[in-house]
Write a protein that holds these residues in place. Structure first.
Motif, PDB file in Angstrom:
ATOM      1  N   LYS B  38      59.046  38.575  35.398  1.00 54.36           N
ATOM      2  CA  LYS B  38      59.315  39.249  34.133  1.00 54.36           C
ATOM      3  C   LYS B  38      60.615  38.745  33.524  1.00 54.36           C
ATOM      4  O   LYS B  38      61.647  38.702  34.200  1.00 54.36           O
ATOM      5  CB  LYS B  38      59.417  40.756  34.364  1.00 54.36           C
ATOM      6  CG  LYS B  38      58.497  41.509  33.442  1.00 54.36           C
ATOM      7  CD  LYS B  38      58.596  43.001  33.592  1.00 54.36           C
ATOM      8  CE  LYS B  38      57.615  43.623  32.588  1.00 54.36           C
ATOM      9  NZ  LYS B  38      57.570  45.034  32.632  1.00 54.36           N
ATOM     10  N   TYR B  39      60.551  38.341  32.287  1.00 58.36           N
ATOM     11  CA  TYR B  39      61.754  37.960  31.543  1.00 58.36           C
ATOM     12  C   TYR B  39      62.081  39.080  30.551  1.00 58.36           C
ATOM     13  O   TYR B  39      61.232  39.929  30.283  1.00 58.36           O
ATOM     14  CB  TYR B  39      61.530  36.614  30.838  1.00 58.36           C
ATOM     15  CG  TYR B  39      61.334  35.498  31.834  1.00 58.36           C
ATOM     16  CD1 TYR B  39      62.421  34.773  32.320  1.00 58.36           C
ATOM     17  CD2 TYR B  39      60.070  35.198  32.339  1.00 58.36           C
ATOM     18  CE1 TYR B  39      62.248  33.769  33.263  1.00 58.36           C
ATOM     19  CE2 TYR B  39      59.893  34.194  33.285  1.00 58.36           C
ATOM     20  CZ  TYR B  39      60.982  33.484  33.739  1.00 58.36           C
ATOM     21  OH  TYR B  39      60.823  32.504  34.678  1.00 58.36           O
ATOM     22  N   PHE B  40      63.280  39.047  30.015  1.00 57.74           N
ATOM     23  CA  PHE B  40      63.689  40.176  29.174  1.00 57.74           C
ATOM     24  C   PHE B  40      62.723  40.402  28.007  1.00 57.74           C
ATOM     25  O   PHE B  40      62.475  41.520  27.597  1.00 57.74           O
ATOM     26  CB  PHE B  40      65.130  39.964  28.654  1.00 57.74           C
ATOM     27  CG  PHE B  40      65.202  39.165  27.390  1.00 57.74           C
ATOM     28  CD1 PHE B  40      65.194  39.805  26.160  1.00 57.74           C
ATOM     29  CD2 PHE B  40      65.223  37.782  27.426  1.00 57.74           C
ATOM     30  CE1 PHE B  40      65.225  39.082  24.975  1.00 57.74           C
ATOM     31  CE2 PHE B  40      65.256  37.054  26.254  1.00 57.74           C
ATOM     32  CZ  PHE B  40      65.261  37.697  25.030  1.00 57.74           C
ATOM     33  N   ALA B  41      62.188  39.310  27.476  1.00 54.11           N
ATOM     34  CA  ALA B  41      61.384  39.406  26.252  1.00 54.11           C
ATOM     35  C   ALA B  41      59.951  39.860  26.522  1.00 54.11           C
ATOM     36  O   ALA B  41      59.168  40.020  25.594  1.00 54.11           O
ATOM     37  CB  ALA B  41      61.376  38.059  25.531  1.00 54.11           C
ATOM     38  N   ASP B  42      59.610  40.054  27.819  1.00 59.17           N
ATOM     39  CA  ASP B  42      58.260  40.502  28.144  1.00 59.17           C
ATOM     40  C   ASP B  42      58.084  42.000  27.929  1.00 59.17           C
ATOM     41  O   ASP B  42      57.199  42.610  28.522  1.00 59.17           O
ATOM     42  CB  ASP B  42      57.929  40.164  29.607  1.00 59.17           C
ATOM     43  CG  ASP B  42      57.810  38.668  29.825  1.00 59.17           C
ATOM     44  OD1 ASP B  42      57.443  37.976  28.865  1.00 59.17           O
ATOM     45  OD2 ASP B  42      58.100  38.201  30.935  1.00 59.17           O
ATOM     46  N   ARG B  43      58.950  42.588  27.138  1.00 55.05           N
ATOM     47  CA  ARG B  43      58.874  44.027  26.928  1.00 55.05           C
ATOM     48  C   ARG B  43      58.663  44.320  25.442  1.00 55.05           C
ATOM     49  O   ARG B  43      59.251  43.668  24.596  1.00 55.05           O
ATOM     50  CB  ARG B  43      60.179  44.705  27.366  1.00 55.05           C
ATOM     51  CG  ARG B  43      60.465  44.606  28.846  1.00 55.05           C
ATOM     52  CD  ARG B  43      61.816  45.230  29.152  1.00 55.05           C
ATOM     53  NE  ARG B  43      62.106  45.229  30.574  1.00 55.05           N
ATOM     54  CZ  ARG B  43      62.693  44.227  31.211  1.00 55.05           C
ATOM     55  NH1 ARG B  43      63.045  43.136  30.548  1.00 55.05           N
ATOM     56  NH2 ARG B  43      62.925  44.297  32.506  1.00 55.05           N
ATOM     57  N   THR B  44      57.828  45.323  25.180  1.00 52.51           N
ATOM     58  CA  THR B  44      57.741  45.812  23.805  1.00 52.51           C
ATOM     59  C   THR B  44      57.900  47.321  23.846  1.00 52.51           C
ATOM     60  O   THR B  44      57.568  47.963  24.849  1.00 52.51           O
ATOM     61  CB  THR B  44      56.393  45.480  23.137  1.00 52.51           C
ATOM     62  OG1 THR B  44      55.363  45.986  23.962  1.00 52.51           O
ATOM     63  CG2 THR B  44      56.221  43.990  22.947  1.00 52.51           C
ATOM     64  N   MET B 254      73.259  47.451  31.044  1.00 51.35           N
ATOM     65  CA  MET B 254      72.734  46.098  30.878  1.00 51.35           C
ATOM     66  C   MET B 254      71.746  45.810  32.004  1.00 51.35           C
ATOM     67  O   MET B 254      72.063  46.035  33.181  1.00 51.35           O
ATOM     68  CB  MET B 254      73.868  45.070  30.956  1.00 51.35           C
ATOM     69  CG  MET B 254      74.947  45.269  29.917  1.00 51.35           C
ATOM     70  SD  MET B 254      74.374  44.851  28.266  1.00 51.35           S
ATOM     71  CE  MET B 254      75.613  45.678  27.282  1.00 51.35           C
ATOM     72  N   VAL B 255      70.596  45.329  31.615  1.00 51.25           N
ATOM     73  CA  VAL B 255      69.588  44.955  32.608  1.00 51.25           C
ATOM     74  C   VAL B 255      69.229  43.486  32.398  1.00 51.25           C
ATOM     75  O   VAL B 255      68.778  43.104  31.319  1.00 51.25           O
ATOM     76  CB  VAL B 255      68.319  45.825  32.491  1.00 51.25           C
ATOM     77  CG1 VAL B 255      67.287  45.402  33.543  1.00 51.25           C
ATOM     78  CG2 VAL B 255      68.668  47.305  32.641  1.00 51.25           C
ATOM     79  N   GLY B 256      69.464  42.707  33.403  1.00 54.87           N
ATOM     80  CA  GLY B 256      69.100  41.288  33.340  1.00 54.87           C
ATOM     81  C   GLY B 256      67.877  41.053  34.186  1.00 54.87           C
ATOM     82  O   GLY B 256      67.049  41.925  34.382  1.00 54.87           O
ATOM     83  N   GLY B 257      67.789  39.876  34.713  1.00 50.45           N
ATOM     84  CA  GLY B 257      66.663  39.531  35.557  1.00 50.45           C
ATOM     85  C   GLY B 257      66.698  38.049  35.735  1.00 50.45           C
ATOM     86  O   GLY B 257      67.759  37.449  35.642  1.00 50.45           O
ATOM     87  N   THR B 258      65.573  37.462  35.957  1.00 58.26           N
ATOM     88  CA  THR B 258      65.573  36.011  36.004  1.00 58.26           C
ATOM     89  C   THR B 258      65.755  35.492  34.591  1.00 58.26           C
ATOM     90  O   THR B 258      65.093  35.943  33.662  1.00 58.26           O
ATOM     91  CB  THR B 258      64.258  35.501  36.604  1.00 58.26           C
ATOM     92  OG1 THR B 258      64.208  35.938  37.960  1.00 58.26           O
ATOM     93  CG2 THR B 258      64.197  33.983  36.576  1.00 58.26           C
ATOM     94  N   VAL B 259      66.684  34.551  34.446  1.00 58.16           N
ATOM     95  CA  VAL B 259      66.950  33.948  33.145  1.00 58.16           C
ATOM     96  C   VAL B 259      66.244  32.598  33.091  1.00 58.16           C
ATOM     97  O   VAL B 259      66.240  31.859  34.069  1.00 58.16           O
ATOM     98  CB  VAL B 259      68.475  33.792  32.951  1.00 58.16           C
ATOM     99  CG1 VAL B 259      68.788  32.985  31.706  1.00 58.16           C
ATOM    100  CG2 VAL B 259      69.128  35.171  32.865  1.00 58.16           C
ATOM    101  N   GLY B 260      65.667  32.293  31.943  1.00 58.80           N
ATOM    102  CA  GLY B 260      64.927  31.042  31.791  1.00 58.80           C
ATOM    103  C   GLY B 260      65.830  29.877  31.462  1.00 58.80           C
ATOM    104  O   GLY B 260      65.641  29.175  30.479  1.00 58.80           O
ATOM    105  N   GLY B 261      66.854  29.690  32.272  1.00 55.05           N
ATOM    106  CA  GLY B 261      67.774  28.563  32.078  1.00 55.05           C
ATOM    107  C   GLY B 261      69.006  28.989  31.310  1.00 55.05           C
ATOM    108  O   GLY B 261      68.918  29.621  30.259  1.00 55.05           O
ATOM    109  N   GLY B 262      70.177  28.684  31.855  1.00 58.79           N
ATOM    110  CA  GLY B 262      71.419  29.075  31.196  1.00 58.79           C
ATOM    111  C   GLY B 262      72.276  27.869  30.865  1.00 58.79           C
ATOM    112  O   GLY B 262      72.567  27.607  29.712  1.00 58.79           O
TER     113      GLY B 262
END
Lengths: 333, 456
Positions: B38-44, B254-262
């Motif tokens: 799950k990435y941050f943008a997978d939420r609505t 703040m909730v992060g998670g796996t980031v798709g490249g930094g």
């Protein structure tokens, strides 16, 4: 007009952690009732696999299998402070915090086991297979599973630990620049081989052989993925990438991957990685941070190889076909 | 592809690890390859608003007026934000570690200093409505002269980029640059057989992560805000947001998670504070995610650099003096660039033992996209310059480039220019292995060298 081959070398070092220190990270470790271990952090996994290596560090310290450790991270409500994932600091700073937290938790675990076995905690060790054994008498043992149950439901003790790692901040002396930028440095030497088409200026990287000294390879497969990826990024920096191809002019900047050039799979050469391990005195199990360094030596190695091939220097990055060709033409005139 | 060369440093190491040292498969790998991570943008969230930023079309301009009235009337628009809505509108990220001054406006108030600077934030029910309304915002600009490169910016008559600094360079406690002085470079040059001065340049580089910068904010009803973000540094973001919004940190989650490249591109704090503010003012979830174009031209790139190296070398291959002038093109604002230039000062003269060293590193402001952190910044381009220079020096005196490096390589105990004794060196061994692996011949005596043992 011909394809000309050349090779070049570069050697570098790189500091681990935020420059001048002052960048703490914390970890909390606790056991579940059945002897699994939770590590609470607020550190961010950027896709490089931070969670995996942190689980292995915790497992190594406590003496359990890695799959008994869960990393709970990147939530500021549950995880203690971490400065962040940058500056080649993750493994070194967070790893050290976990070692401290896990060591404290392990001590409680051994004390609980000692009471169950009616021995001294100092005589106990873990066997790496889920048991706590009496040193020299492994037949006398208790499983970590039973130890955690006893801690929770019988002895009323919390198998947990706290850890923080902080390299004290250094303040540069204003006139001399005397300072302590870092506590340990990773090293590299790269040899790159290129073909340069002296008619088009195009550079093809034929091979890149990298030697990296990284303190300790805590997970060699993950070391490989990071170092190979870094090596490719170095090639990309050397020959392809910029948001402003005619810097300092502000025009011509790419806005998508059709316009912003990066090498595709077919542009990437044979990549060799050799790892040397000289443990860092303050590294977690000796590890240093090679995450940034691994993308650096390819750039000058390729620049030097281009010179070796066609006898011109391009001292402006990236080394585009246009720049190579202009340099060749200038040399002929 | 990887080989562990255990024969090196065997006496420095106990190979007694159990869980470490093993190439265990990453526990997150199956999730990545089956699209379950799950990435941050997978939420609505129901009622979510989309934030679109109105940006400066000019490199440098005074803002005469901002008119949002048309945009506010556009169907689907929930709110339009300007600088007036931001409680503490001037910030700088590293104020958290006392690297000031605050020099950047969250939403531009009186001036814009680079093309792309954020001026007005539009919030609407759909990305389309937000885009349409953003186009209706009218900003009246008075265009000012701009300065784009390091050399021009440092001239006395250059336009002033950033009033919060007062001059076009960062003022360190050491003055206009970070300085390192070791030995006597003039004496070193005088004793040298050859002197070589060369200039190196680089251009800005994009991090190019698969996942662009962004966040989604949800108001929790208990006066707290949950921010799903792909920041690289959770508390950098939380603490800076707390300052900008003058909101107690306790209200922020703040909730992060796996980031798709930094790669350093997500260490700046750009999307979260304005999104949390928008969520607070509308009471609705807010989503602000950079487009690929914003990621490439708006988010901070790696700084362009100019590096001048002047070296004195003897004909038998010893570097006696190295003088460095390093310039980081910070663009219009500091972000992490003063730190990067400082890191450069600590890195020169490279992993070599040189008795006379002088280093000046400058952080220079121009009317460009602010540069900031990127993998190795302060060092990456320095290494390009240093190692090309090493190649040139070797060829200048007719020596093999690798042998030339062996002669000058630092070893344990050697004093560095910034006055720390070398510890844990391993450059010599890396070069020995490179010579073997790449079949690059060097004289036998270089294989007898060691970073830590006296020569046999």
């Amino acid at each position: 007009m011909a394809i000309r081959r050349g090779r070049g070398v570069a050697a570098v070092n790189y500091p681990t952690g935020m420059n001048l220190g002052g960048d703490p990270s914390q970890a909390l470790v606790h056991s579940t009732p059945t002897g699994n271990f939770m590590v609470s952090l607020s550190s961010v996994d950027l896709g490089q696999g931070l969670k995996q290596v942190m689980a292995q560090i915790c497992a190594e310290t406590i003496g359990v299998a890695t799959d008994q450790v869960t990393i709970d991270t990147a939530d500021t409500d549950t995880g203690p402070h971490c400065m962040g994932t940058f500056a080649s600091r993750g493994t070194h700073r967070i790893g050290n915090a976990i070692i401290r937290a896990a060591t404290e938790a392990k001590q409680v675990m051994l004390e609980v086991a000692a009471e169950e076995l009616e021995v001294d905690a100092g005589d106990l060790e873990t066997d790496g297979a889920g048991n706590i054994i009496v040193k020299g008498a492994p037949q006398k043992s208790i499983s970590i599973f039973d130890t955690a149950l006893a801690a929770h439901f019988k002895q009323g003790r919390s198998i947990s630990g706290r850890g923080i790692f902080l390299v004290p901040r250094s303040f540069p002396e204003t006139e001399t620049g005397a300072m302590k930028p870092s506590t340990c440095y990773a090293h590299a030497c790269t040899v790159a081989e290129v073909d340069v088409d002296d008619e088009t200026g195009e550079v093809t990287v034929v091979s890149v052989k990298n030697v990296f000294e990284i303190g300790r390879a805590l997970n060699p497969k993950m070391v490989e993925q990071q170092l190979v990826g870094g090596s490719w990024m170095g090639i990309s920096h050397a020959l392809y990438e910029t948001t402003e191809p005619y810097y300092p002019k502000r025009e011509h900047g790419g806005t998508d991957f059709n316009q912003y050039l990066m090498p595709g799979p077919g542009d990437l050469p044979e990549t060799e990685i050799v790892v040397l391990e000289r443990p860092a005195a303050d590294g977690p199990y000796g590890a240093k941070g090679p995450g940034e360094m691994c993308a650096n030596p390819q750039i000058p190695a390729i620049a030097n190889a281009v010179f070796d091939a066609v006898g011109v220097r391009v001292d402006t990055l990236p080394i585009t076909p246009e720049r190579v060709l202009r340099a060749i033409k200038a040399q002929h005139n | 592809m990887i080989r562990l060369a255990k024969e090196y440093f065997a006496d420095q190491r106990k190979d007694d690890l159990h869980e470490l040292g093993k190439g265990l498969q990453r526990s997150d790998a199956p999730g990545h390859v089956t699209a379950k991570t799950k990435y941050f943008a997978d939420r609505t969230f129901p009622g979510m608003l989309y934030l679109k930023m109105v940006r400066s079309p000019h490199h440098h301009a005074r803002i005469r007026s901002i008119d949002t009235s048309e945009a506010e009337k556009h169907p689907g628009v929930a709110r339009v934000l300007t600088h007036k809505d931001v409680p503490h509108n001037v910030y700088t990220i590293l104020i958290l570690i006392q690297v000031g001054p605050e020099d950047e406006q969250v939403l531009a108030e009186d001036k814009v200093r680079w093309k792309g600077e954020a001026v007005v934030a539009v919030l609407a029910d759909s990305p389309r409505a937000a885009e349409e309304a953003a186009a209706m915002v009218k900003v009246d600009y008075e265009v000012l002269p701009a300065v784009f490169d390091i050399d021009a910016a440092l001239k006395p008559d250059a336009p002033l980029v950033n009033e919060y600094h007062g001059q076009n360079y960062y003022l360190y406690d050491s003055g206009e640059c970070r300085k390192v002085r070791f030995g006597d470079v003039e004496k070193g040059f005088a004793e040298s057989d050859h002197i070589l001065e060369q200039t190196y340049w680089s251009s800005p580089i994009e991090h190019a992560p698969a996942e662009t910068t962004g966040c989604i904010v949800v108001p929790e009803g208990n006066d707290r805000f949950t921010c799903y973000t792909n920041t690289q540094a959770m508390f950098f973001t939380l603490d800076n947001t707390s300052i900008i919004l003058q909101m107690p940190g306790q209200k922020l989650h703040m909730v992060g998670g796996t980031v798709g490249g930094g790669f350093g591109g997500k260490v700046d704090v750009t999307v979260e504070p304005i999104s949390i503010l928008a969520s607070k003012l509308t009471g609705r979830p807010v989503r602000f995610v950079y487009s690929r174009e914003e990621e490439m031209q708006i988010s901070s790139p790696r700084a362009a650099e100019k590096i001048v190296l002047k070296d004195g070398v003897t004909k038998d291959g010893r570097i006696l003096a190295r003088q460095v002038w390093g310039y980081t093109d910070a663009g219009a604002y500091s972000r992490h660039s003063p730190y990067g230039a400082q890191k450069g000062a600590a890195h020169y003269p490279g992993p070599y033992t040189i008795p006379n060293v002088s280093i000046d590193t400058y952080c220079v402001y121009t009317n460009r996209t602010p540069s900031s952190a990127m993998r190795g910044f302060g060092v990456t381009i320095a290494d390009f310059a240093l190692e090309v220079q090493m190649d040139k020096l070797a060829r200048l005196i007719g020596m093999d480039p690798l042998e030339f490096r062996f002669l000058n390589a630092y070893r344990d105990g050697d004093m560095k220019a910034h006055r720390q004794p070398t510890e844990g060196a391993a450059l010599i061994e890396c070069m020995q292995e490179a010579s073997r692996t790449a079949d690059w011949p060097v004289a036998e005596r270089f294989f007898k060298m060691s970073s830590y043992k006296t020569e046999a």
